[in-house]
Write an enzyme that holds these catalytic residues in place. Structure first.
Site, PDB file in Angstrom:
ATOM      1  N   ASP A 594     -68.430  -1.656   4.507  1.00  0.00           N
ATOM      2  CA  ASP A 594     -67.674  -1.316   3.633  1.00  0.00           C
ATOM      3  C   ASP A 594     -66.177  -1.482   3.887  1.00  0.00           C
ATOM      4  OD1 ASP A 594     -70.004  -0.509   2.597  1.00  0.00           O
ATOM      5  OD2 ASP A 594     -69.549   1.436   1.767  1.00  0.00           O
ATOM      6  N   GLU A 805     -75.992   9.605   9.664  1.00  0.00           N
ATOM      7  CA  GLU A 805     -75.643   8.303   9.120  1.00  0.00           C
ATOM      8  C   GLU A 805     -75.061   7.568  10.141  1.00  0.00           C
ATOM      9  OE1 GLU A 805     -73.406   6.371   5.371  1.00  0.00           O
ATOM     10  OE2 GLU A 805     -73.233   8.435   5.697  1.00  0.00           O
TER      11      GLU A 805
END
Length: 836
Positions: A594, A805
């Site tokens: 991202d 994550e």
């Protein structure tokens, strides 16, 4: 990839599910007996499971869309009036649970989930198991106080609904049957047009309901009595059932207000648990939706336990007693343990803790598998151009569908939905354990490829899934891509298939062993069978490949005038340059990385090396499929695309100055010359990680040095996503700006083994590069990187009960979403390989 050859044909075989379309149906008009039996067994075995991924525990059937039976659990401590703020239902990082984990789990048979909730003083264990015919199941809810001296209660709410589908007057129903013998036992009879007739029994095994010795009675007002189970039946529209928590809170709030009106505000504290007990204050007529609330006293360490049993009345293997339920649960747990050990030799490492760690992480990946059905919000009108760079606004959207998706999810708490680029990594893990399950998931994704070849980067189906997504991310656009990891998994499998094509005529031992495990065997393999099912999926993949090429194609026109005399540039294949469509100044969400730094300012002429690497990988995959199908012209076409994209990576994206692969853009500050924008990190590694570099490329050594450099990418916790020397390292949002991510680390480890097979002890093969120094670097890097990854993920789990994550590149501490057992579960594959 670390895959066995028997996985290869299974994913292709799975495309039988595509036969739901008319064109596909023709391909499967002549199913043999083995195929029919296989389909029946697979659909039966995977019918029931906790497929509501976003719930701490919630059940629904797979591919039953009109009239499914829906089940869920909630709980909270009822000793204080503000307890409703601690009502648990949907998984949330904000609940501050000390632990929520599937200790063992397999959707085919069942498992055991443990939840430690300090704010509610509860250690909750939920068991799920199915009968051997897969039609019936039991949920056992067992709770104990974390601290018996705190004098708390636990109120557990079971809710269930029989959806009626479009016909509100149809036969589907769920009816409570009065039981005068025991006010805490409940029997329901149900009918589903799709599932048939069934019965649900809710029965206590042990536990003490709330009582208070200082009060003669704990019944606050008629119907508010926590010393017995409460039941309220009502009608809730099918599309609102997911709001069970909100509806419960609303009804309970109305009840509390009524109690206060009757008793005043100075209420005896011992009555609070009763006042927080649901009652039918509005005199609803009983409908298909039912709440059952049981409030247990947690003064004793033993706690409580009750069962919920679902029996299909047409089944011969109904669950008739608590003893039968106990045996099913024990058998399920034992079976999952045996299957895990058969596929993952973790115990050979001599560490029980490592085995416990591995089976928990893997069980939570499987525990995140969900079935989603509903509409998707799509904008097919907004055109992305240079105006997108400031912000992208999808304003011309509408709901399409309904669609269905059977998928695992990255994290139940934060990402309980389908992610296209995550799912390929999930499959790389699941394939190692259950090939049939993996191909069922893959085929469900392939079904979503539309007539233009597009599949959404996030599949968010229905209001329940959308409730967990920020509004700005719900809208999907057919212009926006994502790394095609499903084809990555398929590509690796097909590569193995080609390498082992001489053994296709014989059954694989791994498949036969599943029969002994009590799991239905997959179909025997033969080359004709693979061709048959490959032909079904092939047109879909062709469309998808072409869509990706067309929408993400870059342009070289802006560079032509300036670079016309450059010999290297003249060799670039102009039709095979690519970029991510849909990036902004700060983010490139389509890339999956991202906030990874890109060229500033962004330009329509920008070319991204990672996009090119993914296209190259896709072309290799398509080439392999065409080879299996003996489509020589297509094989040659995709081989040519692969060749040109591989050449373009070196011709266009290699920086001799940085010794790394880099993005390309125009130098707006100069004479608009072509310039390489180098942010050393994961995008620099992707041509290597995806194995798209030639095996004898001298640049392999440079990539190894980049990965091995502790001042750049190498750390004690894994490869950093961005070089420590980059000015953007750790800056801004700091998501892909240095954090350690398991998916790319996994690919890099596997690529090292691919290019330098001598890193594996006992290997008879060696690198085609023939560079002894490079080989030594590879061997040291492979060993240290694997050890660092395993130790850090394991140590975080040991300290916190969770995997994460991503991981901090400085401290190794887990960051981002907790219990991120999506691609982080690849650590089990890495851990397993240490034993080899």
């Amino acid at each position: 990839m670390w895959l066995t050859s028997s996985t290869l044909w299974l994913l292709l075989l799975a495309t039988q599910c595509l036969a739901k379309s008319s064109s596909s149906q023709e391909s499967f008009s002549a199913k043999n007996e083995a195929e029919v039996v296989f389909e029946k067994n697979t659909n039966s075995e995977l019918l029931w499971a906790p497929y509501r991924s976003n719930c701490y525990f919630g059940i629904r059937p797979r591919y039953v869309d009109a009239t499914p039976f829906i089940f869920g659990l909630m709980w909270f401590d009822t000793t204080q009036f503000d307890s409703m703020t601690k009502l648990r239902h949907f998984v949330s990082d904000e609940d501050n649970l000390e632990r929520f984990t599937w200790e063992v789990y397999d959707p085919r048979v069942g498992g055991k989930e443990n939840i430690i909730d300090p704010e509610n003083n509860l250690n909750l264990t939920i068991y799920f198991a199915k009968t051997h015919d897969d039609q019936n199941w039991v949920v056992r809810v067992s709770g104990k106080p974390l601290d018996p001296s705190l004098n708390t209660t636990t109120s557990v709410i079971v809710y269930m609904n029989q959806n009626v589908g479009g016909d509100l007057k149809g036969p589907s129903r769920l009816v409570y049957m009065d039981n005068d013998a025991d006010e805490n036992t409940f029997t329901f009879t149900g009918v589903s047009e799709e599932l048939g007739k069934y019965e649900v029994l809710v029965n206590d095994n042990y536990g003490t309901y709330y009582h208070n010795e200082t009060l003669g009675s704990v019944e606050a007002v008629p119907g508010c009595d926590a010393s017995r189970s409460a039941h309220v039946g009502l009608t809730i529209p099918d599309h609102e059932v997911w709001r069970a928590r909100d509806i419960f809170q609303s009804l309970l709030t109305d009840s509390i207000k009524d109690v206060v009106t009757q008793l005043g505000e100075n209420i005896e504290s011992g009555l609070v648990p009763s006042i927080l007990t649901l009652r039918n204050i509005h005199n609803f007529e009983e409908g298909n939706f039912h709440y059952i609330q049981k409030t247990f006293d947690l003064h004793e360490e033993k706690g409580f336990e009750f069962d919920v049993v679902y029996n299909n009345l047409e089944s011969e293997q109904t669950i008739e007693s608590g003893k039968e339920a106990t045996k099913l649960i024990n058998d399920a747990i034992n079976e999952v343990n045996v299957r895990f050990d058969n596929h993952f030799d973790i115990e050979n490492l001599g560490s029980d803790d490592k085995r416990e760690f591995a089976i928990e992480v893997f069980s939570n990946l499987l525990g995140g598998i969900g079935y989603f059905h509903g509409t998707q919000v799509i904008d097919r009108e907004t055109i992305l151009d240079e105006d997108q760079f400031e912000s992208i606004k999808f304003e011309h959207y509408k709901e399409e569908g309904p669609y269905s998706l059977f998928t695992s999810v990255p994290s139940r708490g934060f990402f309980p939905r389908g992610f296209y680029w995550d799912e390929g990594f999930h499959l790389l893990q699941i394939m190692e354990y259950d090939y049939d399950l993996a191909f069922q998931i893959a085929v469900s994704w392939f079904r979503l490829i539309d007539e233009d070849g597009w599949v959404a980067r996030e599949v968010i189906l229905g209001p329940e899934a959308r409730s967990k997504v920020p509004a700005e991310f719900t809208i999907q656009s057919p212009q926006v891509a994502n790394p095609p990891t499903l084809l990555l998994a398929l590509s690796e499998m097909l590569t193995k298939l080609i390498e082992n094509s001489d053994t296709l005529g014989t059954p694989h031992a791994a498949i036969d062993s599943d029969v002994e495990d009590g799991i239905s065997a997959a179909l025997g393999t033969n080359f004709e069978y693979i061709i048959k099912y490959s032909k079904v999926i092939y047109p879909k993949l062709q469309q998808h490949f072409q869509w990706f090429m067309d929408t993400q194609r870059g342009q070289l026109e802006e560079y032509m005038e300036d670079m016309e005399d450059d010999v290297t540039f003249s060799q670039v294949h102009q039709d095979y340059v690519f970029k991510w469509l849909g990036r902004t100044v700060t983010h490139c969400l389509p890339s999956g990385l991202d906030d990874y730094p890109r060229a500033q300012p962004p330009d329509v002429a920008e070319l991204n090396v990672d996009t090119l690497a993914w296209v190259s990988m896709m072309s290799r995959s398509m080439k392999n499929i065409a080879h299996i199908l003996e489509l020589e012209a297509d094989e040659a076409k995709y081989a040519e695309i692969e060749k040109k994209t591989v050449e373009n990576m070196d011709l266009l994206h290699w920086s001799e100055k940085a010794h790394a692969y880099c993005d390309v853009t125009l130098d707006d500050e100069g004479d608009e010359e072509m310039m390489l924008v180098c942010h050393e990190g994961y995008i620099s590694l992707l041509p290597f990680a995806l194995k798209m570099m030639p095996s004898d490329s001298p640049r392999l050594k440079d990539v190894l040095k980049l990965m091995s450099d502790p001042e750049k990418l190498f750390s004690a916790y894994g490869l950093r996503s961005l070089s420590k020397q980059d000015p953007y390292f750790g800056a801004g949002e700091n998501y892909w700006r240095g954090k350690v991510w398991l998916n790319i680390n996994y690919l890099c480890l596997d690529a090292i083994k691919h290019y330098f097979p001598e890193v594996i002890e006992g290997s008879q093969q060696s690198s085609q590069l023939g560079d002894r120094e490079a080989s030594k670097i590879a061997q040291k890097l492979y060993s240290q990187l694997r050890e660092n990854l395993v130790n850090n993920v394991y140590n975080n789990w040991k300290d916190t009960n969770y995997v994460y994550e991503n991981y901090d590149p400085i401290t190794g501490r887990g960051t981002g979403s907790v219990q991120f057992t999506g691609w982080t579960s690849l650590i089990v594959n890495i851990l397993r390989r240490q034993a080899l």
